[in-house]
Design an enzyme around this catalytic site. Structure first.
Site, PDB file in Angstrom:
ATOM      1  N   ASN A 127      -3.732   5.809  -2.530  1.00 38.02           N
ATOM      2  CA  ASN A 127      -3.470   5.906  -1.086  1.00 38.02           C
ATOM      3  C   ASN A 127      -2.863   7.246  -0.681  1.00 38.02           C
ATOM      4  OD1 ASN A 127      -4.603   3.491  -0.523  1.00 38.02           O
ATOM      5  ND2 ASN A 127      -2.685   2.347  -0.340  1.00 38.02           N
ATOM      6  N   SER A 154       0.827  -1.217   0.000  1.00 37.59           N
ATOM      7  CA  SER A 154       0.000   0.000   0.000  1.00 37.59           C
ATOM      8  C   SER A 154       0.851   1.252   0.000  1.00 37.59           C
ATOM      9  CB  SER A 154      -0.859   0.037   1.266  1.00 37.59           C
ATOM     10  OG  SER A 154      -1.718  -1.055   1.334  1.00 37.59           O
ATOM     11  N   HIS A 166      -0.931  -3.021  -7.443  1.00 33.30           N
ATOM     12  CA  HIS A 166      -1.686  -2.632  -6.244  1.00 33.30           C
ATOM     13  C   HIS A 166      -3.180  -2.778  -6.504  1.00 33.30           C
ATOM     14  CE1 HIS A 166      -2.907   0.584  -3.134  1.00 33.30           C
ATOM     15  NE2 HIS A 166      -2.745  -0.569  -2.542  1.00 33.30           N
ATOM     16  N   GLU A 178      -3.446  -0.491  -9.716  1.00 27.79           N
ATOM     17  CA  GLU A 178      -2.372   0.452 -10.029  1.00 27.79           C
ATOM     18  C   GLU A 178      -1.141  -0.372 -10.421  1.00 27.79           C
ATOM     19  OE1 GLU A 178      -3.323   4.309  -7.189  1.00 27.79           O
ATOM     20  OE2 GLU A 178      -2.287   2.640  -6.253  1.00 27.79           O
TER      21      GLU A 178
HETATM   22  N1  CAA Z   1     -16.906 -11.480  -3.083  1.00 25.42           N
HETATM   23  C1  CAA Z   1     -18.160 -11.671  -3.535  1.00 25.42           C
HETATM   24  N2  CAA Z   1     -19.199 -10.906  -3.169  1.00 25.42           N
HETATM   25  C2  CAA Z   1     -18.948  -9.919  -2.293  1.00 25.42           C
HETATM   26  C3  CAA Z   1     -17.664  -9.653  -1.772  1.00 25.42           C
HETATM   27  C4  CAA Z   1     -16.632 -10.488  -2.204  1.00 25.42           C
HETATM   28  N3  CAA Z   1     -15.403 -10.323  -1.758  1.00 25.42           N
HETATM   29  N4  CAA Z   1     -17.731  -8.593  -0.924  1.00 25.42           N
HETATM   30  C5  CAA Z   1     -19.008  -8.200  -0.901  1.00 25.42           C
HETATM   31  N5  CAA Z   1     -19.741  -8.992  -1.720  1.00 25.42           N
HETATM   32  C6  CAA Z   1     -21.176  -8.912  -1.974  1.00 25.42           C
HETATM   33  C7  CAA Z   1     -21.958  -8.874  -0.661  1.00 25.42           C
HETATM   34  O1  CAA Z   1     -22.171 -10.183  -0.148  1.00 25.42           O
HETATM   35  C8  CAA Z   1     -23.235  -8.207  -1.064  1.00 25.42           C
HETATM   36  O2  CAA Z   1     -24.112  -9.145  -1.618  1.00 25.42           O
HETATM   37  P1  CAA Z   1     -25.716  -9.051  -1.312  1.00 25.42           P
HETATM   38  O3  CAA Z   1     -26.140  -7.766  -1.955  1.00 25.42           O
HETATM   39  O4  CAA Z   1     -26.286 -10.276  -1.969  1.00 25.42           O
HETATM   40  O5  CAA Z   1     -25.843  -9.049   0.186  1.00 25.42           O
HETATM   41  C9  CAA Z   1     -22.790  -7.240  -2.175  1.00 25.42           C
HETATM   42  O6  CAA Z   1     -21.483  -7.681  -2.605  1.00 25.42           O
HETATM   43  C10 CAA Z   1     -22.699  -5.820  -1.699  1.00 25.42           C
HETATM   44  O7  CAA Z   1     -21.879  -5.779  -0.547  1.00 25.42           O
HETATM   45  P2  CAA Z   1     -22.315  -5.116   0.822  1.00 25.42           P
HETATM   46  O8  CAA Z   1     -23.721  -5.476   1.178  1.00 25.42           O
HETATM   47  O9  CAA Z   1     -21.259  -5.452   1.834  1.00 25.42           O
HETATM   48  O10 CAA Z   1     -22.317  -3.557   0.672  1.00 25.42           O
HETATM   49  P3  CAA Z   1     -22.000  -2.475  -0.409  1.00 25.42           P
HETATM   50  O11 CAA Z   1     -23.101  -2.345  -1.358  1.00 25.42           O
HETATM   51  O12 CAA Z   1     -21.584  -1.315   0.417  1.00 25.42           O
HETATM   52  O13 CAA Z   1     -20.727  -2.895  -1.280  1.00 25.42           O
HETATM   53  C11 CAA Z   1     -18.379  -2.402  -1.328  1.00 25.42           C
HETATM   54  C12 CAA Z   1     -19.526  -3.220  -0.724  1.00 25.42           C
HETATM   55  C13 CAA Z   1     -18.220  -2.746  -2.813  1.00 25.42           C
HETATM   56  C14 CAA Z   1     -17.157  -2.856  -0.574  1.00 25.42           C
HETATM   57  C15 CAA Z   1     -18.641  -0.869  -1.199  1.00 25.42           C
HETATM   58  O14 CAA Z   1     -19.053  -0.564   0.092  1.00 25.42           O
HETATM   59  C16 CAA Z   1     -17.402  -0.061  -1.507  1.00 25.42           C
HETATM   60  O15 CAA Z   1     -17.060   0.185  -2.647  1.00 25.42           O
HETATM   61  N6  CAA Z   1     -16.693   0.408  -0.436  1.00 25.42           N
HETATM   62  C17 CAA Z   1     -15.467   1.193  -0.564  1.00 25.42           C
HETATM   63  C18 CAA Z   1     -14.317   0.244  -0.672  1.00 25.42           C
HETATM   64  C19 CAA Z   1     -13.025   0.975  -0.886  1.00 25.42           C
HETATM   65  O16 CAA Z   1     -12.921   2.190  -0.842  1.00 25.42           O
HETATM   66  N7  CAA Z   1     -11.970   0.181  -1.100  1.00 25.42           N
HETATM   67  C20 CAA Z   1     -10.627   0.699  -1.218  1.00 25.42           C
HETATM   68  C21 CAA Z   1      -9.945   0.560   0.105  1.00 25.42           C
HETATM   69  S1  CAA Z   1      -8.306   1.230   0.067  1.00 25.42           S
HETATM   70  C22 CAA Z   1      -7.402   0.026  -0.623  1.00 25.42           C
HETATM   71  O17 CAA Z   1      -7.864  -1.031  -0.960  1.00 25.42           O
HETATM   72  C23 CAA Z   1      -5.956   0.320  -0.848  1.00 25.42           C
HETATM   73  C24 CAA Z   1      -5.017   0.116   0.257  1.00 25.42           C
HETATM   74  O18 CAA Z   1      -3.834  -0.094  -0.054  1.00 25.42           O
HETATM   75  C25 CAA Z   1      -5.368   0.252   1.670  1.00 25.42           C
HETATM   76  P1  NAD Z   2      -3.618  -9.527   6.028  1.00 25.62           P
HETATM   77  O1  NAD Z   2      -3.054  -9.385   7.373  1.00 25.62           O
HETATM   78  O2  NAD Z   2      -5.098  -9.733   5.893  1.00 25.62           O
HETATM   79  O3  NAD Z   2      -2.927 -10.738   5.250  1.00 25.62           O
HETATM   80  C1  NAD Z   2      -1.543 -10.949   5.188  1.00 25.62           C
HETATM   81  C2  NAD Z   2      -1.357 -12.456   5.059  1.00 25.62           C
HETATM   82  O4  NAD Z   2       0.011 -12.714   4.752  1.00 25.62           O
HETATM   83  C3  NAD Z   2      -1.673 -13.216   6.344  1.00 25.62           C
HETATM   84  O5  NAD Z   2      -2.640 -14.213   6.045  1.00 25.62           O
HETATM   85  C4  NAD Z   2      -0.336 -13.801   6.782  1.00 25.62           C
HETATM   86  O6  NAD Z   2      -0.459 -15.086   7.354  1.00 25.62           O
HETATM   87  C5  NAD Z   2       0.393 -13.884   5.455  1.00 25.62           C
HETATM   88  N1  NAD Z   2       1.860 -13.826   5.597  1.00 25.62           N
HETATM   89  C6  NAD Z   2       2.580 -12.963   6.362  1.00 25.62           C
HETATM   90  N2  NAD Z   2       3.905 -13.184   6.185  1.00 25.62           N
HETATM   91  C7  NAD Z   2       3.989 -14.198   5.265  1.00 25.62           C
HETATM   92  C8  NAD Z   2       5.088 -14.853   4.657  1.00 25.62           C
HETATM   93  N3  NAD Z   2       6.333 -14.527   4.958  1.00 25.62           N
HETATM   94  N4  NAD Z   2       4.828 -15.843   3.754  1.00 25.62           N
HETATM   95  C9  NAD Z   2       3.548 -16.188   3.444  1.00 25.62           C
HETATM   96  N5  NAD Z   2       2.471 -15.568   3.994  1.00 25.62           N
HETATM   97  C10 NAD Z   2       2.694 -14.594   4.887  1.00 25.62           C
HETATM   98  O7  NAD Z   2      -3.154  -8.247   5.208  1.00 25.62           O
HETATM   99  P2  NAD Z   2      -3.797  -7.623   3.883  1.00 25.62           P
HETATM  100  O8  NAD Z   2      -4.777  -6.581   4.265  1.00 25.62           O
HETATM  101  O9  NAD Z   2      -4.196  -8.718   2.970  1.00 25.62           O
HETATM  102  O10 NAD Z   2      -2.537  -6.853   3.299  1.00 25.62           O
HETATM  103  C11 NAD Z   2      -1.557  -7.510   2.530  1.00 25.62           C
HETATM  104  C12 NAD Z   2      -0.785  -6.502   1.714  1.00 25.62           C
HETATM  105  O11 NAD Z   2      -1.683  -5.829   0.820  1.00 25.62           O
HETATM  106  C13 NAD Z   2      -0.121  -5.398   2.536  1.00 25.62           C
HETATM  107  O12 NAD Z   2       1.070  -5.029   1.909  1.00 25.62           O
HETATM  108  C14 NAD Z   2      -1.149  -4.270   2.477  1.00 25.62           C
HETATM  109  O13 NAD Z   2      -0.602  -2.996   2.689  1.00 25.62           O
HETATM  110  C15 NAD Z   2      -1.650  -4.427   1.054  1.00 25.62           C
HETATM  111  N6  NAD Z   2      -2.991  -3.898   0.797  1.00 25.62           N
HETATM  112  C16 NAD Z   2      -3.942  -3.957   1.753  1.00 25.62           C
HETATM  113  C17 NAD Z   2      -5.211  -3.456   1.474  1.00 25.62           C
HETATM  114  C18 NAD Z   2      -6.316  -3.510   2.485  1.00 25.62           C
HETATM  115  O14 NAD Z   2      -7.339  -2.838   2.304  1.00 25.62           O
HETATM  116  N7  NAD Z   2      -6.192  -4.275   3.554  1.00 25.62           N
HETATM  117  C19 NAD Z   2      -5.496  -2.924   0.205  1.00 25.62           C
HETATM  118  C20 NAD Z   2      -4.471  -2.910  -0.768  1.00 25.62           C
HETATM  119  C21 NAD Z   2      -3.204  -3.378  -0.446  1.00 25.62           C
END
Ligand code: CAA
Ligand code: NAD
Length: 297
Positions: free
Chosen positions: A198, A127, A148, A160
């Site tokens: 991010n 991330s 990503h 990405e």
């Molecule tokens: N696989 C299959 N189906 C899934 C699923 C999955 N992984 N996750 C959710 N669903 C299904 C649910 O079961 C649900 O089905 P029903 O309508 O039959 O109940 C449907 O999809 C809709 O889900 P939710 O009811 O949970 O609610 P929602 O309409 O809010 O949708 C969402 C969920 C798509 C996650 C939406 O809330 C959303 O877009 N949220 C924002 C997510 C976001 O911003 N993500 C980026 C995070 S940052 C990142 O990822 C980067 C990083 O490095 C940190």
């Molecule tokens: P998580 O904690 O859910 O999963 C990480 C997994 O990696 C765990 O199941 C752990 O057992 C496994 N693991 C750790 N060390 C390991 C190793 N040496 N060999 C094999 N498996 C190992 O974390 P996450 O949220 O899936 O995040 C994973 C990566 O993705 C991170 O770099 C995070 O920043 C990135 N990411 C996270 C998100 C998010 O929304 N959580 C979104 C995009 C990217």
């Protein structure tokens, strides 16, 4: 270069989704975990998600029940699990999705550089950490990219694709094509902190947590404000639970350390406190909210 066999390291929140979309795109996928119980949990999540997606296709009349069942079996049939890193040796692409901790990722890339065949492309789903550092650790920097994905991987449409100054054109093009084969729209990014999404999203989430800490508004009202006022699908506090508090904290702490004078990067104390208490969000059943499985309680 055509990617046929993919290794995914880490089968957690992100890894299990990457395994699923890669297999959905036609690749043979090996999922690698550190312990059998984590591998089993990741594969169980894939089964649940595939069933849900198939069920929806049938409900919408896009597929017959029989075709949907055959699709699930075909995708699942392309996925295997292992605890042995050597099983990645002949992969065309390995995507790392382990914990957001730079030293752990660097030592993994070093090992991958010696285990994988010379043509294997190595990718990180990090991330926030520099892809270039992992690339150097691998000993084959021209074959390293960032891929990503977004959470939940099965539903979010973006990937990405991050290149460093050393990533070769061939590797970048192959990584981009792989993202497309997973059903995602790729955007090209340079190797900057947080890439595009991010860099914008995490400071926003941190601001929301600081707002909560100051008592400016309740968590429910902060979330409702951004959902109803800006049309975001989730408010920022729920999103922090969704991403994982440990992951969010690691991202911000890493940036504060690297860029101490950047005012957009600051660690909210409330976030540190929750992580200390083991409240990691949706994945641990409680963060700022309580969770029952994938849904807020
Ligand atoms: N696989 C299959 N189906 C899934 C699923 C999955 N992984 N996750 C959710 N669903 C299904 C649910 O079961 C649900 O089905 P029903 O309508 O039959 O109940 C449907 O999809 C809709 O889900 P939710 O009811 O949970 O609610 P929602 O309409 O809010 O949708 C969402 C969920 C798509 C996650 C939406 O809330 C959303 O877009 N949220 C924002 C997510 C976001 O911003 N993500 C980026 C995070 S940052 C990142 O990822 C980067 C990083 O490095 C940190
Ligand atoms: P998580 O904690 O859910 O999963 C990480 C997994 O990696 C765990 O199941 C752990 O057992 C496994 N693991 C750790 N060390 C390991 C190793 N040496 N060999 C094999 N498996 C190992 O974390 P996450 O949220 O899936 O995040 C994973 C990566 O993705 C991170 O770099 C995070 O920043 C990135 N990411 C996270 C998100 C998010 O929304 N959580 C979104 C995009 C990217």
């Amino acid at each position: 270069m055509v990617i046929k066999k993919v290794g995914v390291i880490g089968c957690g929140l992100m890894g299990h989704g990457i395994v699923q979309v890669a297999a959905g795109g036609g690749s043979t996928v090996v999922a690698l975990e550190s312990e059998q119980r984590f591998l089993d949990a990741g594969l169980a999540r894939i089964d649940k998600s595939l069933s849900k997606l198939a069920e929806k296709e049938v409900e919408k009349g896009k597929q017959t029940a029989e075709n949907a069942k055959a699709w699930v079996a075909a995708v699942r049939g392309r996925i295997s699990g292992t605890l042995d890193r050597k099983a990645l040796a002949d992969c065309d692409l390995v995507v790392e999705a382990i914990v957001e901790d730079l030293p752990t990722k660097l030592s993994l890339f070093k090992e991958l550089g010696s285990i994988c065949k010379p043509s294997t492309i190595l990718a990180s789903n990090t991330s926030s950490f520099p892809i270039a550092e992992m690339a150097e650790a691998s000993g084959r920097p021209e074959r390293v990219v960032g891929l990503h994905f977004f959470n939940p991987v099965q539903l979010m449409k973006l990937v990405e694709v991050v290149r460093t100054p050393k990533t070769s054109d061939e590797v970048f093009a192959a990584a981009r094509a792989f993202g497309e084969s997973c059903g995602k729209t790729p955007v090209a990014c340079k190797d900057t902190p947080g890439f595009v999404v991010n860099r914008l999203l995490v400071p926003y989430m941190a601001q929301a947590l600081s707002m909560l800490e100051r008592g400016d508004a309740s968590k429910e009202d902060i979330d409702a404000a951004m959902q109803l006022g800006c049309g975001y699908p989730m408010g920022p506090i729920t999103l922090t639970d969704y991403v994982g508090l440990d992951t969010t904290l690691s991202i911000i702490q890493g940036w504060v350390k690297r860029f101490p004078s950047e005012p957009a990067f600051a660690v909210p104390r409330i976030l540190e406190q929750k992580v200390k208490e083991g409240k990691l969000g949706r994945k641990s059943g409680e963060g700022f909210y309580k969770w029952e499985g994938d849904k807020k309680a």
